[in-house]
Write a protein that holds these residues in place. Structure first.
Motif, PDB file in Angstrom:
ATOM      1  N   SER A  32       0.826  -1.163   0.192  1.00 60.76           N
ATOM      2  CA  SER A  32       0.107  -0.225   0.092  1.00 60.76           C
ATOM      3  C   SER A  32       0.807   1.292   0.053  1.00 60.76           C
ATOM      4  N   LEU A  33       1.963   1.172   0.833  1.00 60.25           N
ATOM      5  CA  LEU A  33       2.886   2.458   1.002  1.00 60.25           C
ATOM      6  C   LEU A  33       3.454   2.550  -0.493  1.00 60.25           C
ATOM      7  N   LEU A  34       4.056   1.362  -0.980  1.00 58.05           N
ATOM      8  CA  LEU A  34       4.657   1.701  -2.289  1.00 58.05           C
ATOM      9  C   LEU A  34       3.741   2.195  -3.438  1.00 58.05           C
ATOM     10  N   SER A  35       2.757   1.834  -3.309  1.00 56.06           N
ATOM     11  CA  SER A  35       1.420   2.379  -4.247  1.00 56.06           C
ATOM     12  C   SER A  35       1.292   3.710  -4.160  1.00 56.06           C
ATOM     13  N   ILE A  36       1.204   4.293  -2.884  1.00 51.86           N
ATOM     14  CA  ILE A  36       1.003   5.685  -2.561  1.00 51.86           C
ATOM     15  C   ILE A  36       2.100   6.235  -2.949  1.00 51.86           C
ATOM     16  N   LEU A  37       3.446   5.920  -2.795  1.00 51.04           N
ATOM     17  CA  LEU A  37       4.627   6.545  -2.955  1.00 51.04           C
ATOM     18  C   LEU A  37       4.665   6.670  -4.590  1.00 51.04           C
ATOM     19  N   ILE A  38       4.635   5.534  -5.141  1.00 49.90           N
ATOM     20  CA  ILE A  38       4.566   5.754  -6.787  1.00 49.90           C
ATOM     21  C   ILE A  38       3.544   6.892  -7.338  1.00 49.90           C
ATOM     22  N   GLU A  39       2.394   6.827  -6.770  1.00 56.37           N
ATOM     23  CA  GLU A  39       1.629   7.634  -7.420  1.00 56.37           C
ATOM     24  C   GLU A  39       1.896   9.244  -7.058  1.00 56.37           C
ATOM     25  N   ALA A  40       2.233   9.362  -5.594  1.00 54.92           N
ATOM     26  CA  ALA A  40       2.659  10.825  -5.353  1.00 54.92           C
ATOM     27  C   ALA A  40       3.784  11.286  -6.142  1.00 54.92           C
ATOM     28  N   ALA A  41       4.980  10.075  -6.440  1.00 60.01           N
ATOM     29  CA  ALA A  41       5.996  10.695  -7.231  1.00 60.01           C
ATOM     30  C   ALA A  41       5.672  10.756  -9.044  1.00 60.01           C
ATOM     31  N   ARG A  42       4.315  10.332  -9.238  1.00 58.81           N
ATOM     32  CA  ARG A  42       3.956  10.429 -10.469  1.00 58.81           C
ATOM     33  C   ARG A  42       4.759   9.395 -11.591  1.00 58.81           C
ATOM     34  N   CYS A  43       5.249   8.466 -10.903  1.00 55.71           N
ATOM     35  CA  CYS A  43       6.015   7.275 -11.616  1.00 55.71           C
ATOM     36  C   CYS A  43       5.047   6.586 -12.502  1.00 55.71           C
ATOM     37  N   ASN A  44       3.836   6.701 -11.865  1.00 52.32           N
ATOM     38  CA  ASN A  44       2.742   5.826 -12.909  1.00 52.32           C
ATOM     39  C   ASN A  44       2.318   6.704 -14.156  1.00 52.32           C
ATOM     40  N   VAL A  45       3.229   7.843 -14.387  1.00 52.09           N
ATOM     41  CA  VAL A  45       2.664   8.562 -15.544  1.00 52.09           C
ATOM     42  C   VAL A  45       3.993   8.656 -16.486  1.00 52.09           C
ATOM     43  N   ILE A  46       3.534   8.525 -17.761  1.00 52.25           N
ATOM     44  CA  ILE A  46       4.626   8.897 -18.782  1.00 52.25           C
ATOM     45  C   ILE A  46       4.050  10.120 -19.673  1.00 52.25           C
ATOM     46  N   ASP A  47       4.672  11.458 -19.298  1.00 57.06           N
ATOM     47  CA  ASP A  47       4.309  12.516 -20.146  1.00 57.06           C
ATOM     48  C   ASP A  47       4.602  12.504 -21.571  1.00 57.06           C
ATOM     49  N   ALA A  48       3.976  13.293 -22.458  1.00 57.66           N
ATOM     50  CA  ALA A  48       4.219  13.360 -23.678  1.00 57.66           C
ATOM     51  C   ALA A  48       5.732  13.981 -23.982  1.00 57.66           C
TER      52      ALA A  48
END
Length: 282
Positions: A32-48
């Motif tokens: 859970s903490l790792l998911s929260i951290l990944i989302e807060a860091a925007r590692c789940n996003v690849i910008d244009a």
């Protein structure tokens, strides 16, 4: 990130658990903490491409995690970043134990520490990675089954009765690759993401931006990874496309929230590519 209001991490299954609980339940808080951290860091996003730095590196990704850790609390008045390390040497040198001992003197409760490590292979309870000594936890490294590395691994640390730090558990999240800490659930999802990065480049050449987000938190389908594409031109959104990726052919049909489900068959026969072209150009 550092100016945002602090988010307190306190899920029901926080680490460490009550004595005697199973390793599987104990690792849930780490996941859970790792998911929260990944989302807060925007590692789940690849910008244009036009809005992102060229050639992202593993150093950049770790830097995003550290920045995000400034905005998370793991105990009242204790920021995650103050109990957060991105390699294993501080644990081996005793730095983690020293920090935990110091925190215990100034806190009414025991405060955990966390290592986030990059690994290419997991043979529980040992993590292997490039340019690093194998890292061993005392109990288990939990990980999703059926998908190989690379992994982003969150290790939970706490004080042992003798005052040393111990690392009983870890959770290994499969990721896209070492320069993109985007979580994935299958090799099929990695293949889809590689194709989407090529799509980004093709659209960029036409003056169109494509943002890729791997939805974390509350996906549209609990049984499949949800990916959202935001197509825009000059910061004006043209359309949003949502689809799911699932490595099993036995799937329920798409819903109004999910336009398509990428299965191995739909990937192999080109059905997904055909649907995606129509969805973007409609």
């Amino acid at each position: 990130m550092t100016d945002r209001s602090l988010f307190r991490f306190s899920p029901e299954d926080d680490f460490p658990p009550f004595p005697g609980e199973s390793a599987q339940r104990q690792s849930h808080g780490l996941a859970s903490l790792l998911s929260i951290l990944i989302e807060a860091a925007r590692c789940n996003v690849i910008d244009a491409p036009g809005k992102a730095p060229d050639d992202p590196s593993i150093v950049d990704e770790f830097g995003r995690l550290v920045e995000a850790a400034h905005g998370l609390e793991i105990a009242p008045g204790v920021r995650l970043v103050d109990h957060f390390w991105t390699h294993g040497e501080p644990f081996r040198r005793g730095e983690v134990a020293e920090r935990l001992r110091d925190s215990s003197k100034h806190s009414a409760m025991s405060v955990d520490g966390f290592l986030v490590l990059y690994g290419t292979d997991v043979e529980s309870p040992i993590l292997y990675g490039p340019n690093m000594m194998p890292f061993r936890v005392s109990q288990a490294i939990e990980r999703p089954s059926g998908i190989p590395g690379p992994f982003l691994v969150l290790v939970g640390c706490r004080l042992a009765p003798d005052g040393r730090a111990e690392a009983p558990l870890a959770y290994a999240q499969p990721i896209f690759h070492g320069r993109r800490f985007m979580p994935v659930a299958s090799e099929l999802e990695r293949d889809v993401l590689r194709a989407l990065e090529q799509l980004q480049v093709a659209l960029d050449a036409q003056g169109v931006d494509c943002r890729i987000e791997r939805v974390i938190g509350k996906p549209a389908r609990y049984d499949a990874s949800t990916i959202e594409l935001t197509i825009s031109r000059q910061d004006s959104v043209i359309r949003t496309v949502r689809f799911a990726v699932h490595a099993d052919e036995t799937m329920a049909p798409p819903s109004h929230e999910i336009g398509f489900i990428v299965t191995p068959a739909a990937w192999a026969d080109g059905g997904f590519v055909t649907w995606l072209e129509r969805a973007i150009l409609r």
